[in-house]
Write a protein that holds these residues in place. Structure first.
Motif, PDB file in Angstrom:
ATOM      1  N   THR A  40       0.843  -1.186   0.000  1.00 18.77           N
ATOM      2  CA  THR A  40       0.000   0.000   0.000  1.00 18.77           C
ATOM      3  C   THR A  40       0.890   1.252   0.000  1.00 18.77           C
ATOM      4  OG1 THR A  40      -1.648  -1.170   1.315  1.00 18.77           O
ATOM      5  CG2 THR A  40      -1.816   1.242   1.221  1.00 18.77           C
ATOM      6  N   PRO A  41       0.634   2.192  -0.897  1.00 17.10           N
ATOM      7  CA  PRO A  41       1.465   3.408  -0.929  1.00 17.10           C
ATOM      8  C   PRO A  41       1.491   4.088   0.432  1.00 17.10           C
ATOM      9  CG  PRO A  41       0.060   3.305  -2.854  1.00 17.10           C
ATOM     10  CD  PRO A  41      -0.383   2.186  -1.960  1.00 17.10           C
ATOM     11  N   GLY A  42       2.652   4.378   0.916  1.00 11.97           N
ATOM     12  CA  GLY A  42       2.793   5.100   2.173  1.00 11.97           C
ATOM     13  C   GLY A  42       3.135   4.232   3.363  1.00 11.97           C
ATOM     14  N   ILE A  43       2.762   2.960   3.345  1.00 10.22           N
ATOM     15  CA  ILE A  43       3.013   2.095   4.497  1.00 10.22           C
ATOM     16  C   ILE A  43       4.505   1.889   4.706  1.00 10.22           C
ATOM     17  CG2 ILE A  43       2.723  -0.207   5.473  1.00 10.22           C
ATOM     18  CD1 ILE A  43       0.208   1.440   5.609  1.00 10.22           C
ATOM     19  N   LEU A  44       5.186   1.388   3.684  1.00 11.10           N
ATOM     20  CA  LEU A  44       6.612   1.151   3.813  1.00 11.10           C
ATOM     21  C   LEU A  44       7.393   2.465   3.838  1.00 11.10           C
ATOM     22  CD1 LEU A  44       8.672  -1.048   4.141  1.00 11.10           C
ATOM     23  CD2 LEU A  44       8.877  -1.193   1.652  1.00 11.10           C
ATOM     24  N   GLU A  45       6.878   3.475   3.155  1.00 13.56           N
ATOM     25  CA  GLU A  45       7.540   4.781   3.165  1.00 13.56           C
ATOM     26  C   GLU A  45       7.683   5.324   4.581  1.00 13.56           C
ATOM     27  OE1 GLU A  45       5.430   3.794   0.999  1.00 13.56           O
ATOM     28  OE2 GLU A  45       5.815   4.593  -1.006  1.00 13.56           O
ATOM     29  N   ARG A  46       6.610   5.233   5.350  1.00 17.84           N
ATOM     30  CA  ARG A  46       6.640   5.739   6.725  1.00 17.84           C
ATOM     31  C   ARG A  46       7.611   4.944   7.589  1.00 17.84           C
ATOM     32  NH1 ARG A  46       1.048   6.403   5.711  1.00 17.84           N
ATOM     33  NH2 ARG A  46       0.523   4.426   6.708  1.00 17.84           N
ATOM     34  N   ASN A  47       7.667   3.645   7.373  1.00 18.27           N
ATOM     35  CA  ASN A  47       8.576   2.815   8.166  1.00 18.27           C
ATOM     36  C   ASN A  47      10.030   3.013   7.767  1.00 18.27           C
ATOM     37  OD1 ASN A  47       7.147   0.555   9.993  1.00 18.27           O
ATOM     38  ND2 ASN A  47       5.805   1.084   8.290  1.00 18.27           N
ATOM     39  N   THR A  48      10.242   3.408   6.532  1.00 17.19           N
ATOM     40  CA  THR A  48      11.601   3.591   6.031  1.00 17.19           C
ATOM     41  C   THR A  48      12.126   4.993   6.306  1.00 17.19           C
ATOM     42  OG1 THR A  48      11.009   2.062   4.243  1.00 17.19           O
ATOM     43  CG2 THR A  48      13.064   3.257   3.982  1.00 17.19           C
ATOM     44  N   LYS A  49      11.246   5.909   6.654  1.00 17.77           N
ATOM     45  CA  LYS A  49      11.641   7.310   6.804  1.00 17.77           C
ATOM     46  C   LYS A  49      12.717   7.502   7.863  1.00 17.77           C
ATOM     47  CE  LYS A  49       9.703  11.941   7.149  1.00 17.77           C
ATOM     48  NZ  LYS A  49       8.463  12.752   7.283  1.00 17.77           N
ATOM     49  N   LYS A  50      12.604   6.802   8.995  1.00 17.83           N
ATOM     50  CA  LYS A  50      13.599   6.959  10.059  1.00 17.83           C
ATOM     51  C   LYS A  50      14.958   6.436   9.624  1.00 17.83           C
ATOM     52  CE  LYS A  50      10.378   6.988  13.948  1.00 17.83           C
ATOM     53  NZ  LYS A  50       9.979   6.334  15.209  1.00 17.83           N
ATOM     54  N   LEU A  51      14.947   5.379   8.840  1.00 15.92           N
ATOM     55  CA  LEU A  51      16.193   4.845   8.299  1.00 15.92           C
ATOM     56  C   LEU A  51      16.838   5.873   7.373  1.00 15.92           C
ATOM     57  CD1 LEU A  51      18.072   2.375   7.901  1.00 15.92           C
ATOM     58  CD2 LEU A  51      16.550   1.632   6.077  1.00 15.92           C
ATOM     59  N   ALA A  52      16.039   6.470   6.511  1.00 14.52           N
ATOM     60  CA  ALA A  52      16.535   7.483   5.582  1.00 14.52           C
ATOM     61  C   ALA A  52      17.033   8.711   6.336  1.00 14.52           C
ATOM     62  CB  ALA A  52      15.437   7.880   4.604  1.00 14.52           C
ATOM     63  N   SER A  53      16.308   9.120   7.371  1.00 16.48           N
ATOM     64  CA  SER A  53      16.661  10.316   8.124  1.00 16.48           C
ATOM     65  C   SER A  53      18.041  10.189   8.757  1.00 16.48           C
ATOM     66  CB  SER A  53      15.613  10.586   9.201  1.00 16.48           C
ATOM     67  OG  SER A  53      15.978  11.681  10.000  1.00 16.48           O
ATOM     68  N   ALA A  54      18.340   9.019   9.317  1.00 18.01           N
ATOM     69  CA  ALA A  54      19.644   8.808   9.951  1.00 18.01           C
ATOM     70  C   ALA A  54      20.770   8.912   8.926  1.00 18.01           C
ATOM     71  CB  ALA A  54      19.678   7.447  10.630  1.00 18.01           C
ATOM     72  N   ILE A  55      20.505   8.475   7.698  1.00 19.76           N
ATOM     73  CA  ILE A  55      21.531   8.523   6.654  1.00 19.76           C
ATOM     74  C   ILE A  55      21.766   9.950   6.195  1.00 19.76           C
ATOM     75  CG2 ILE A  55      22.062   7.848   4.288  1.00 19.76           C
ATOM     76  CD1 ILE A  55      20.652   5.178   4.860  1.00 19.76           C
ATOM     77  N   TYR A  56      20.680  10.692   5.895  1.00 14.16           N
ATOM     78  CA  TYR A  56      20.922  12.015   5.330  1.00 14.16           C
ATOM     79  C   TYR A  56      21.373  13.033   6.370  1.00 14.16           C
ATOM     80  CZ  TYR A  56      16.022  13.642   6.285  1.00 14.16           C
ATOM     81  OH  TYR A  56      14.825  14.004   6.845  1.00 14.16           O
ATOM     82  N   LYS A  57      21.168  12.754   7.654  1.00 13.30           N
ATOM     83  CA  LYS A  57      21.740  13.650   8.664  1.00 13.30           C
ATOM     84  C   LYS A  57      23.263  13.617   8.609  1.00 13.30           C
ATOM     85  CE  LYS A  57      17.919  13.735  11.978  1.00 13.30           C
ATOM     86  NZ  LYS A  57      17.441  13.267  13.301  1.00 13.30           N
ATOM     87  N   GLY A  58      23.809  12.426   8.359  1.00 12.25           N
ATOM     88  CA  GLY A  58      25.253  12.315   8.213  1.00 12.25           C
ATOM     89  C   GLY A  58      25.739  13.028   6.969  1.00 12.25           C
ATOM     90  N   ILE A  59      25.004  12.888   5.886  1.00 14.05           N
ATOM     91  CA  ILE A  59      25.366  13.565   4.642  1.00 14.05           C
ATOM     92  C   ILE A  59      25.342  15.074   4.843  1.00 14.05           C
ATOM     93  CG2 ILE A  59      24.639  14.015   2.265  1.00 14.05           C
ATOM     94  CD1 ILE A  59      23.470  11.165   2.240  1.00 14.05           C
ATOM     95  N   ASP A  60      24.295  15.583   5.449  1.00 15.09           N
ATOM     96  CA  ASP A  60      24.149  17.030   5.632  1.00 15.09           C
ATOM     97  C   ASP A  60      25.300  17.613   6.444  1.00 15.09           C
ATOM     98  OD1 ASP A  60      21.850  16.931   4.197  1.00 15.09           O
ATOM     99  OD2 ASP A  60      20.499  17.344   5.853  1.00 15.09           O
ATOM    100  N   GLU A  61      25.649  16.927   7.532  1.00 15.28           N
ATOM    101  CA  GLU A  61      26.717  17.445   8.383  1.00 15.28           C
ATOM    102  C   GLU A  61      28.051  17.451   7.644  1.00 15.28           C
ATOM    103  OE1 GLU A  61      28.693  16.753  12.803  1.00 15.28           O
ATOM    104  OE2 GLU A  61      26.994  15.540  12.157  1.00 15.28           O
ATOM    105  N   ASP A  62      28.359  16.350   6.955  1.00 18.99           N
ATOM    106  CA  ASP A  62      29.619  16.274   6.223  1.00 18.99           C
ATOM    107  C   ASP A  62      29.653  17.264   5.070  1.00 18.99           C
ATOM    108  OD1 ASP A  62      30.641  14.374   7.866  1.00 18.99           O
ATOM    109  OD2 ASP A  62      30.258  12.685   6.546  1.00 18.99           O
ATOM    110  N   PHE A  63      28.501  17.480   4.430  1.00 15.81           N
ATOM    111  CA  PHE A  63      28.430  18.419   3.312  1.00 15.81           C
ATOM    112  C   PHE A  63      28.997  19.775   3.724  1.00 15.81           C
ATOM    113  CE2 PHE A  63      26.534  21.575   0.604  1.00 15.81           C
ATOM    114  CZ  PHE A  63      26.350  20.964  -0.630  1.00 15.81           C
TER     115      PHE A  63
END
Length: 293
Positions: free
Chosen positions: A102-125
């Motif tokens: 269902t659209p949105g179900i896995l997206e919501r569960n994956t968001k925290k995983l994605a957030s942890a990754i891009y926080k590292g990218i943002d800081e290093d950037f």
């Protein structure tokens, strides 16, 4: 019998494995969720690394395509190999969520995983230390770029910001971004701009999400306190891999009815036009109090 709307096998649906689905969601969420990968010019590539053609501080050269010759130019230009840095994060996601299309179900569960990754990218950037190992090509943070210049200090007027915009325009750029730490932004919203006779005007250093000359304000805690970055969006090229590496670990988490998901994302960046970047010193709570004494 009605067709189950959650099935991947209904007509017109692309069949994707759970790993592929999570990889696609992760990539989209990281690229759109990262403040800096979204704000600056972005190139996606399936290759492990990419060679960029970098011009001088005035002229912005283009990207060199795969197996393409570097074009001749009058200005000094060099190849820079930008090697994407690997960012990885582990998280548990329920097997039910992974199986549900269902659209949105896995997206919501994956968001925290994605957030942890891009926080590292943002800081290093912004703040990654200058690379000193001659055998590596990991990118230096924009704020540590050797050619980055300051346009002065913001105290009770926006002259330094206007000077930065003018200097970027002189480098044939168009300043559009004002990047500042949220706590510094809060202080700037409390300080009224002084008029020529040194009395308070009716405006503040920072109002809403706009500052002098219509710059868009980006507040991010990865930014160094006391410093703001004024930038043309074309001054930095971010290089991100299209391919997300995702691994699922079923057995380890079986007793929790969950699957361990490890997402790995590669990102890099290169300052292609340092003349289109400026820093300014901005007031912090500490400096404001010191100036009032």
């Amino acid at each position: 019998m009605a067709e189950n709307p959650n099935t991947q096998l209904r007509a017109g649906n692309e069949e994707l494995t759970p790993t592929d689905r999570i990889a696609r969601i992760l990539h989209d969420q990281i690229v759109s969720g990262s403040v800096f990968l979204s704000a600056f010019d972005r190139l996606t590539t399936d290759k492990k690394d990419v060679t960029l053609l970098v011009g001088n501080e005035v002229d912005r050269a283009g990207v060199v395509g795969e197996n393409k010759e570097i074009p001749l130019a009058e200005t000094d230009q060099t190849e820079v190999k930008s090697e994407p840095v690997k960012y990885a994060q582990m998280r548990k996601i329920s097997n039910e969520a992974i199986a549900d299309t269902t659209p949105g179900i896995l997206e919501r569960n994956t968001k925290k995983l994605a957030s942890a990754i891009y926080k590292g990218i943002d800081e290093d950037f912004l703040t990654a230390a200058k690379q000193t190992d001659v055998n590596k090509t990991a990118p230096t943070g924009v704020l540590n770029h050797a050619e980055l210049k300051s346009a002065g200090e913001v105290k009770d007027n926006l002259d330094a910001v206007k000077d930065a915009v003018a200097e970027i325009a002189d480098a044939e750029g168009s300043a559009s971004l004002f990047i500042v730490h949220p706590l510094d932004a809060a202080e700037m919203r409390k300080i009224k701009v002084k008029l020529a006779d040194k009395t308070d005007g009716n405006t503040y250093l920072l109002q809403g999400d706009q500052i002098a000359d219509g710059l868009t304000v980006i507040e991010h805690k990865a930014m160094t306190r006391g410093t703001a970055l004024i930038a043309d969006r074309e001054a930095v090229t971010a290089v991100v891999r299209k391919t997300m590496d995702v691994k699922l670990f079923d057995q380890r988490y079986a007793e929790f009815d969950a699957t361990g998901v490890r997402g790995t994302f590669r990102a890099s960046w290169v300052v292609t036009a340092p003349g289109k970047l400026r820093t300014v010193k901005v007031p912090t709570k500490a400096t404001v109090k010191a100036d009032d004494k």
